[in-house]
Design a protein around this motif. Structure first.
Motif, PDB file in Angstrom:
ATOM      1  N   MET A 173      13.472  -0.044  -8.081  1.00 10.34           N
ATOM      2  CA  MET A 173      12.170   0.463  -8.447  1.00 10.34           C
ATOM      3  C   MET A 173      11.737   1.502  -7.411  1.00 10.34           C
ATOM      4  O   MET A 173      12.002   1.367  -6.224  1.00 10.34           O
ATOM      5  N   ASN A 174      11.051   2.496  -7.860  1.00 13.33           N
ATOM      6  CA  ASN A 174      10.508   3.541  -7.005  1.00 13.33           C
ATOM      7  C   ASN A 174       9.608   2.906  -5.932  1.00 13.33           C
ATOM      8  O   ASN A 174       8.788   2.044  -6.228  1.00 13.33           O
ATOM      9  N   LYS A 175       9.780   3.328  -4.678  1.00 15.58           N
ATOM     10  CA  LYS A 175       9.049   2.728  -3.546  1.00 15.58           C
ATOM     11  C   LYS A 175       7.533   2.894  -3.705  1.00 15.58           C
ATOM     12  O   LYS A 175       6.780   1.955  -3.437  1.00 15.58           O
ATOM     13  N   ILE A 176       7.088   4.056  -4.172  1.00 17.23           N
ATOM     14  CA  ILE A 176       5.650   4.285  -4.361  1.00 17.23           C
ATOM     15  C   ILE A 176       5.109   3.353  -5.444  1.00 17.23           C
ATOM     16  O   ILE A 176       4.048   2.745  -5.284  1.00 17.23           O
ATOM     17  N   LEU A 177       5.854   3.216  -6.547  1.00  8.98           N
ATOM     18  CA  LEU A 177       5.439   2.316  -7.626  1.00  8.98           C
ATOM     19  C   LEU A 177       5.395   0.883  -7.127  1.00  8.98           C
ATOM     20  O   LEU A 177       4.454   0.137  -7.417  1.00  8.98           O
ATOM     21  N   GLU A 178       6.390   0.493  -6.354  1.00  8.76           N
ATOM     22  CA  GLU A 178       6.433  -0.856  -5.792  1.00  8.76           C
ATOM     23  C   GLU A 178       5.223  -1.109  -4.903  1.00  8.76           C
ATOM     24  O   GLU A 178       4.569  -2.154  -4.997  1.00  8.76           O
ATOM     25  N   GLN A 179       4.901  -0.143  -4.046  1.00  5.98           N
ATOM     26  CA  GLN A 179       3.748  -0.297  -3.155  1.00  5.98           C
ATOM     27  C   GLN A 179       2.444  -0.378  -3.952  1.00  5.98           C
ATOM     28  O   GLN A 179       1.553  -1.163  -3.626  1.00  5.98           O
ATOM     29  N   ALA A 180       2.348   0.422  -5.008  1.00  7.44           N
ATOM     30  CA  ALA A 180       1.143   0.401  -5.842  1.00  7.44           C
ATOM     31  C   ALA A 180       1.006  -0.942  -6.556  1.00  7.44           C
ATOM     32  O   ALA A 180      -0.098  -1.493  -6.647  1.00  7.44           O
ATOM     33  N   LEU A 181       2.118  -1.472  -7.068  1.00  2.29           N
ATOM     34  CA  LEU A 181       2.074  -2.787  -7.724  1.00  2.29           C
ATOM     35  C   LEU A 181       1.679  -3.884  -6.744  1.00  2.29           C
ATOM     36  O   LEU A 181       0.850  -4.745  -7.060  1.00  2.29           O
ATOM     37  N   LEU A 182       2.273  -3.854  -5.556  1.00  2.00           N
ATOM     38  CA  LEU A 182       1.909  -4.848  -4.535  1.00  2.00           C
ATOM     39  C   LEU A 182       0.425  -4.764  -4.228  1.00  2.00           C
ATOM     40  O   LEU A 182      -0.257  -5.782  -4.106  1.00  2.00           O
ATOM     41  N   TYR A 183      -0.078  -3.544  -4.121  1.00  2.00           N
ATOM     42  CA  TYR A 183      -1.502  -3.361  -3.835  1.00  2.00           C
ATOM     43  C   TYR A 183      -2.358  -3.870  -4.997  1.00  2.00           C
ATOM     44  O   TYR A 183      -3.386  -4.516  -4.787  1.00  2.00           O
ATOM     45  N   ASP A 184      -1.938  -3.589  -6.232  1.00  2.00           N
ATOM     46  CA  ASP A 184      -2.689  -4.059  -7.396  1.00  2.00           C
ATOM     47  C   ASP A 184      -2.818  -5.582  -7.402  1.00  2.00           C
ATOM     48  O   ASP A 184      -3.864  -6.121  -7.730  1.00  2.00           O
ATOM     49  N   PHE A 185      -1.742  -6.263  -7.042  1.00  2.00           N
ATOM     50  CA  PHE A 185      -1.742  -7.717  -7.089  1.00  2.00           C
ATOM     51  C   PHE A 185      -2.381  -8.356  -5.861  1.00  2.00           C
ATOM     52  O   PHE A 185      -3.042  -9.386  -5.977  1.00  2.00           O
ATOM     53  N   TYR A 186      -2.169  -7.782  -4.698  1.00  2.00           N
ATOM     54  CA  TYR A 186      -2.580  -8.452  -3.459  1.00  2.00           C
ATOM     55  C   TYR A 186      -3.587  -7.655  -2.621  1.00  2.00           C
ATOM     56  O   TYR A 186      -3.981  -8.115  -1.549  1.00  2.00           O
ATOM     57  N   GLY A 187      -3.996  -6.501  -3.088  1.00  2.00           N
ATOM     58  CA  GLY A 187      -4.879  -5.646  -2.298  1.00  2.00           C
ATOM     59  C   GLY A 187      -6.186  -6.298  -1.882  1.00  2.00           C
ATOM     60  O   GLY A 187      -6.710  -6.029  -0.801  1.00  2.00           O
ATOM     61  N   GLU A 188      -6.702  -7.179  -2.726  1.00  2.00           N
ATOM     62  CA  GLU A 188      -7.970  -7.846  -2.397  1.00  2.00           C
ATOM     63  C   GLU A 188      -7.848  -8.780  -1.199  1.00  2.00           C
ATOM     64  O   GLU A 188      -8.849  -9.211  -0.641  1.00  2.00           O
ATOM     65  N   LEU A 189      -6.616  -9.070  -0.787  1.00  2.00           N
ATOM     66  CA  LEU A 189      -6.416  -9.933   0.382  1.00  2.00           C
ATOM     67  C   LEU A 189      -6.464  -9.140   1.697  1.00  2.00           C
ATOM     68  O   LEU A 189      -6.453  -9.740   2.767  1.00  2.00           O
ATOM     69  N   LEU A 190      -6.521  -7.822   1.600  1.00  2.00           N
ATOM     70  CA  LEU A 190      -6.643  -6.970   2.786  1.00  2.00           C
ATOM     71  C   LEU A 190      -8.123  -6.836   3.152  1.00  2.00           C
ATOM     72  O   LEU A 190      -9.004  -7.045   2.324  1.00  2.00           O
ATOM     73  N   THR A 191      -8.377  -6.470   4.399  1.00  2.00           N
ATOM     74  CA  THR A 191      -9.759  -6.213   4.809  1.00  2.00           C
ATOM     75  C   THR A 191     -10.246  -4.930   4.149  1.00  2.00           C
ATOM     76  O   THR A 191      -9.451  -4.129   3.662  1.00  2.00           O
ATOM     77  N   THR A 192     -11.548  -4.720   4.157  1.00  2.00           N
ATOM     78  CA  THR A 192     -12.127  -3.519   3.563  1.00  2.00           C
ATOM     79  C   THR A 192     -11.551  -2.264   4.216  1.00  2.00           C
ATOM     80  O   THR A 192     -11.182  -1.310   3.534  1.00  2.00           O
TER      81      THR A 192
END
Length: 116
Positions: free
Chosen positions: A1-20
């Motif tokens: 999978m494209n690295k940018i797409l992978e990073q975007a998917l990870l962010y979509d699923f888990y981004g709310e667990l990061l600080t603001t």
């Protein structure tokens, strides 16, 4: 999978667990495609600081995926639903053997339910 797409998917699923702050910086880099220098200038931190923060975010998001496998499951279910659609298109083309089509679809849907 494209690295940018992978990073975007990870962010979509888990981004709310990061600080603001982490979300703001990571979004600018991944989603807005800003350079490290542009982000550093906007955030008032060094370019190296932005780089380090992005790497920490990536490691955190990858760690969540290693533990929870939500993206992996999502992609698996998406692929199976695509296979169901292909089977239905085949059936629509010749309208023969409906029992076989139902059986193939049921088998795929059973694997989806098992994964969830």
């Amino acid at each position: 999978m494209n690295k940018i797409l992978e990073q975007a998917l990870l962010y979509d699923f888990y981004g709310e667990l990061l600080t603001t702050h982490q979300k703001e910086i990571y979004e600018q880099f991944i989603l807005d495609d800003l350079s490290l220098s542009e982000i550093a200038e906007d955030a008032g931190i060094s370019r190296q600081g932005v780089h380090d923060l992005i790497r920490r975010c990536q490691k955190s998001l990858e760690g969540y995926e290693e533990k929870l496998h939500l993206v992996e499951r999502f992609l698996s279910v998406k692929e199976k639903v695509s296979r169901i659609n292909e089977i239905l298109e085949e059936w629509e083309a010749d309208k023969e053997h409906p029992e076989e089509i139902v059986g193939r679809i049921r088998k795929i849907s059973d694997t989806i339910i098992e994964e969830l």
